[in-house]
Write a protein that holds these residues in place. Structure first.
Motif, PDB file in Angstrom:
ATOM      1  N   ALA A   1      47.177  35.561  56.160  1.00 39.66           N
ATOM      2  CA  ALA A   1      48.166  34.575  55.094  1.00 39.66           C
ATOM      3  C   ALA A   1      47.178  33.392  54.732  1.00 39.66           C
ATOM      4  O   ALA A   1      46.865  32.966  53.279  1.00 39.66           O
ATOM      5  CB  ALA A   1      48.997  34.651  56.169  1.00 39.66           C
ATOM      6  N   ALA A   2      46.366  33.148  55.496  1.00 39.73           N
ATOM      7  CA  ALA A   2      45.728  31.411  55.257  1.00 39.73           C
ATOM      8  C   ALA A   2      44.691  31.918  54.339  1.00 39.73           C
ATOM      9  O   ALA A   2      44.384  30.826  53.317  1.00 39.73           O
ATOM     10  CB  ALA A   2      44.989  31.348  56.331  1.00 39.73           C
ATOM     11  N   GLY A   3      44.353  33.034  54.230  1.00 42.70           N
ATOM     12  CA  GLY A   3      43.094  33.393  53.035  1.00 42.70           C
ATOM     13  C   GLY A   3      43.394  33.638  52.036  1.00 42.70           C
ATOM     14  O   GLY A   3      42.697  33.210  50.406  1.00 42.70           O
ATOM     15  N   LEU A   4      44.141  34.750  51.950  1.00 42.40           N
ATOM     16  CA  LEU A   4      44.950  34.394  50.746  1.00 42.40           C
ATOM     17  C   LEU A   4      45.802  33.907  49.979  1.00 42.40           C
ATOM     18  O   LEU A   4      45.339  33.387  48.754  1.00 42.40           O
ATOM     19  CB  LEU A   4      46.505  35.536  50.621  1.00 42.40           C
ATOM     20  CG  LEU A   4      45.933  36.847  51.009  1.00 42.40           C
ATOM     21  CD1 LEU A   4      47.400  37.624  51.632  1.00 42.40           C
ATOM     22  CD2 LEU A   4      45.446  37.977  49.578  1.00 42.40           C
ATOM     23  N   GLY A   5      45.884  32.491  50.965  1.00 41.15           N
ATOM     24  CA  GLY A   5      46.279  31.270  49.572  1.00 41.15           C
ATOM     25  C   GLY A   5      45.450  30.511  49.592  1.00 41.15           C
ATOM     26  O   GLY A   5      45.438  29.899  48.095  1.00 41.15           O
ATOM     27  N   VAL A   6      44.173  29.944  50.131  1.00 42.38           N
ATOM     28  CA  VAL A   6      43.283  29.336  49.964  1.00 42.38           C
ATOM     29  C   VAL A   6      42.405  30.054  48.495  1.00 42.38           C
ATOM     30  O   VAL A   6      41.221  29.654  47.568  1.00 42.38           O
ATOM     31  CB  VAL A   6      42.185  29.294  50.956  1.00 42.38           C
ATOM     32  CG1 VAL A   6      41.498  30.142  51.596  1.00 42.38           C
ATOM     33  CG2 VAL A   6      41.259  28.055  50.541  1.00 42.38           C
ATOM     34  N   CYS A   7      42.402  31.626  48.589  1.00 44.50           N
ATOM     35  CA  CYS A   7      41.467  32.193  47.914  1.00 44.50           C
ATOM     36  C   CYS A   7      42.186  32.031  45.889  1.00 44.50           C
ATOM     37  O   CYS A   7      41.497  31.901  45.676  1.00 44.50           O
ATOM     38  CB  CYS A   7      41.154  34.090  48.115  1.00 44.50           C
ATOM     39  SG  CYS A   7      41.392  34.791  46.768  1.00 44.50           S
ATOM     40  N   MET A   8      43.308  32.389  46.719  1.00 39.22           N
ATOM     41  CA  MET A   8      44.065  31.795  44.699  1.00 39.22           C
ATOM     42  C   MET A   8      44.578  30.552  44.740  1.00 39.22           C
ATOM     43  O   MET A   8      44.197  30.316  43.250  1.00 39.22           O
ATOM     44  CB  MET A   8      45.952  32.181  44.986  1.00 39.22           C
ATOM     45  CG  MET A   8      46.077  33.717  45.254  1.00 39.22           C
ATOM     46  SD  MET A   8      45.704  34.953  44.488  1.00 39.22           S
ATOM     47  CE  MET A   8      43.931  35.401  44.700  1.00 39.22           C
ATOM     48  N   ALA A   9      44.570  29.329  45.650  1.00 36.41           N
ATOM     49  CA  ALA A   9      43.701  28.137  44.853  1.00 36.41           C
ATOM     50  C   ALA A   9      42.914  28.062  44.027  1.00 36.41           C
ATOM     51  O   ALA A   9      42.217  27.680  43.411  1.00 36.41           O
ATOM     52  CB  ALA A   9      44.070  26.710  46.226  1.00 36.41           C
ATOM     53  N   GLY A  10      40.947  28.422  45.270  1.00 37.06           N
ATOM     54  CA  GLY A  10      40.553  28.448  43.889  1.00 37.06           C
ATOM     55  C   GLY A  10      39.729  29.837  43.107  1.00 37.06           C
ATOM     56  O   GLY A  10      39.430  28.392  42.534  1.00 37.06           O
ATOM     57  N   ALA A  11      41.086  30.724  42.917  1.00 36.83           N
ATOM     58  CA  ALA A  11      40.154  30.639  41.695  1.00 36.83           C
ATOM     59  C   ALA A  11      41.045  30.481  40.886  1.00 36.83           C
ATOM     60  O   ALA A  11      40.669  30.059  39.742  1.00 36.83           O
ATOM     61  CB  ALA A  11      41.828  32.588  41.812  1.00 36.83           C
ATOM     62  N   LEU A  12      42.570  29.684  41.366  1.00 35.79           N
ATOM     63  CA  LEU A  12      43.065  28.618  39.469  1.00 35.79           C
ATOM     64  C   LEU A  12      42.094  27.712  39.045  1.00 35.79           C
ATOM     65  O   LEU A  12      42.232  27.474  38.026  1.00 35.79           O
ATOM     66  CB  LEU A  12      44.255  28.352  40.451  1.00 35.79           C
ATOM     67  CG  LEU A  12      45.707  29.936  40.529  1.00 35.79           C
ATOM     68  CD1 LEU A  12      46.854  28.865  40.870  1.00 35.79           C
ATOM     69  CD2 LEU A  12      45.962  30.089  38.723  1.00 35.79           C
ATOM     70  N   LEU A  13      41.233  27.235  40.425  1.00 36.46           N
ATOM     71  CA  LEU A  13      40.765  26.111  40.288  1.00 36.46           C
ATOM     72  C   LEU A  13      38.905  26.401  39.275  1.00 36.46           C
ATOM     73  O   LEU A  13      38.894  26.144  38.385  1.00 36.46           O
ATOM     74  CB  LEU A  13      39.990  25.129  41.128  1.00 36.46           C
ATOM     75  CG  LEU A  13      39.072  23.947  41.079  1.00 36.46           C
ATOM     76  CD1 LEU A  13      39.778  23.106  39.904  1.00 36.46           C
ATOM     77  CD2 LEU A  13      38.414  23.515  42.080  1.00 36.46           C
ATOM     78  N   THR A  14      38.685  28.020  39.769  1.00 35.70           N
ATOM     79  CA  THR A  14      37.101  28.000  39.082  1.00 35.70           C
ATOM     80  C   THR A  14      37.952  28.366  37.284  1.00 35.70           C
ATOM     81  O   THR A  14      37.368  27.993  36.312  1.00 35.70           O
ATOM     82  CB  THR A  14      37.012  29.466  39.282  1.00 35.70           C
ATOM     83  OG1 THR A  14      37.065  29.193  41.046  1.00 35.70           O
ATOM     84  CG2 THR A  14      35.909  30.023  38.779  1.00 35.70           C
ATOM     85  N   ILE A  15      39.033  29.177  37.508  1.00 35.87           N
ATOM     86  CA  ILE A  15      39.278  29.401  35.956  1.00 35.87           C
ATOM     87  C   ILE A  15      39.533  28.209  35.011  1.00 35.87           C
ATOM     88  O   ILE A  15      38.800  28.149  33.807  1.00 35.87           O
ATOM     89  CB  ILE A  15      41.139  29.988  35.935  1.00 35.87           C
ATOM     90  CG1 ILE A  15      41.125  31.816  36.829  1.00 35.87           C
ATOM     91  CG2 ILE A  15      42.028  29.785  34.624  1.00 35.87           C
ATOM     92  CD1 ILE A  15      42.227  31.979  36.889  1.00 35.87           C
TER      93      ILE A  15
END
Length: 474
Positions: A322-336
């Motif tokens: 669950a923690a990995g999913l959360g930080v991954c989505m946050a990172g994806a939005l920043l990258t975009i």
């Protein structure tokens, strides 16, 4: 980590810190490895449009072969990580040795697949003979690189499983310096050497992989951290090889399904000419560069989840996911956000050709949607593999990425339905060729469907399966 034993985080904050601590070296190492492709694309792009077009086609073929074979070897990650979590250290050394044997066989298979590039190029239509010649030369050079590249991936998998990603990161960073030097020498023909264009990029890659393998061998032999694993080749063990293949073949197939979707997309887009091919290559290269963030987080989260599974800690395994999913989505939005705001200077860094640049800028209009779901499907896949679930993700990706993305994209781009989405492409990707734009649109839709289905499967698996039991590949 003071020694070769898993130190598992106890709470949400500690879990996030551990994911990031293990993820950032993986990310830097992946970026360093990815820099090879960026350097090849940028340096050949400034050499000539012919060299860039050859690079686009040749890299698509090589990546198809290499990524598929790499996926098989990455079965070592959950296997060794579960041993590490359960403190079965000698089993890690035995598993690594069998993966090394497997890499030799896979290198032979991959070399044979790249010896006949005309079979791959058949769907690209009438290709300029100069482009075709450079494609041949590039791939022949990379056949020499493949044994070292695949054996080095077993070192990567081992270090990922035992939470030592900085080792491979350091080697990959050192490789960038060698790559820049060799590219400069062989692509442009310095110090009296012939200017080889794309072929020179392939030669430099081969040299760097062999140098990296040599450095990694020294590290494994001399660093006392690895002694308790008793790393050794031993004899090929059919039972251990069978375990690697049962998990690795569907994993490799999943990798292959994803990469072939874009390989064949590149080959089809080549029908629209050199500008479309070059613009597509820049878009694909940038999308792959963005993918390194969710890939790094997926690798680190998957390894930590597998360690928790090996230790028999169900709660920790689910919390880590669950923690990995959360930080991954946050990172994806920043990258975009970064890519969208800076796309003009980014494209200028790739090419000085205005025609190629215009196509690339147009295609980048689809990157935000594509990357968001690409990140989600990546993390979901690695979490499922931590539980040794690989067949179901493979089937999902085959149906979506091949069926909807590739076949549907061909149908609406170059097949009977060609031009049906021209208005949508013009609105979302102004300046992009209709065929290339449609292919990227359908790839994005297929990625979204795949990501959502994989998420559903992950929560079903994590919710019903006791983490302390080793799962049979499903």
């Amino acid at each position: 980590m003071s020694g070769p034993a898993a130190e598992l985080p106890a709470g949400w904050g500690a879990t996030l810190r551990r994911i990031l601590q293990q993820g950032w070296p993986v990310l830097v190492g992946q970026w360093a490895s990815m820099a090879f492709g960026v350097l090849d694309t940028a340096m050949t792009g400034h050499a000539s449009p012919v060299a860039l077009a050859a690079m686009a086609l040749a890299v698509s073929i090589y990546v198809t072969v290499f990524i598929g074979l790499t996926g098989v070897l990455h079965a070592l990650i959950p296997i060794a990580a579960q041993h590490f979590g359960g403190r079965r250290l000698a089993d890690i050394g035995r598993a690594w040795g069998q993966a090394a044997w497997l890499s030799f066989g896979l290198a032979l298979v991959g070399g044979l697949a790249m010896m006949f590039p005309d079979a791959w190029l058949a769907m690209s239509g009438d290709i300029d003979p100069a482009v075709r010649a450079q494609v041949h030369g590039y791939l022949y050079m990379l056949i020499l690189a493949l044994p070292a590249a695949l054996l080095f991936r077993t070192v990567y998998a081992l270090n990922t499983a035992v939470s030592r990603p900085k080792v491979v990161m350091a080697i990959n960073i050192a490789g960038i310096g060698f790559k820049v030097l060799f590219n400069w020498l062989f692509i442009y023909g310095k110090f009296g050497l012939p200017a080889l264009g794309a072929v020179g990029a392939g030669l430099s890659t081969a040299l760097v992989f062999w140098i990296s393998l040599g450095i990694s061998a020294v590290v494994l032999r001399r660093d006392p951290f690895y002694r308790p694993f008793r790393l050794r080749m031993g004899r090929p063990d059919p039972k251990a090889l069978g375990e690697l293949l049962r998990l690795g073949l569907p994993m490799g197939a999943s990798y292959l399904i994803e990469v072939t979707s874009f390989t064949f997309m590149a080959l089809l887009v080549a029908r629209e000419g050199i500008f479309a091919t070059g613009g597509h290559q820049i878009m694909a290269n940038l999308a792959a560069l963005c993918f390194m963030m969710p890939l790094a987080l997926g690798v680190s989260t998957g390894a930590l989840t597998a360690q928790a599974i090996g230790a028999g800690d169900t709660l920790r395994a689910r919390r880590t996911g669950a923690a990995g999913l959360g930080v991954c989505m946050a990172g994806a939005l920043l990258t975009i956000a970064v890519v969208i705001l800076a796309r003009q200077p980014i494209v200028r860094a790739y090419t000085s050709d205005p025609g190629v640049g215009a196509v690339a800028v147009g295609l980048l209009g689809m990157l935000a949607f594509f990357h968001l779901f690409d990140a989600l499907q990546c993390m979901s896949s690695y979490l499922l593999r931590a539980y040794k679930v690989a067949v179901i993700p493979m089937l999902i990706q085959a149906g979506t990425l091949w069926g909807i993305g590739l076949l549907g994209g061909w149908w609406l781009s170059f097949g009977p339905g060609a031009g049906a989405l021209a208005g949508v492409v013009a609105g979302l990707m102004p300046g992009a060729p209709v065929g290339a734009g449609t292919m990227w649109l359908m790839a994005s839709v297929s990625m979204a469907i795949s990501a959502l289905m994989l998420q559903y499967c992950y929560w079903r698996v994590a919710g019903r399966r006791p983490a302390g039991k080793l799962a049979v590949p499903a």
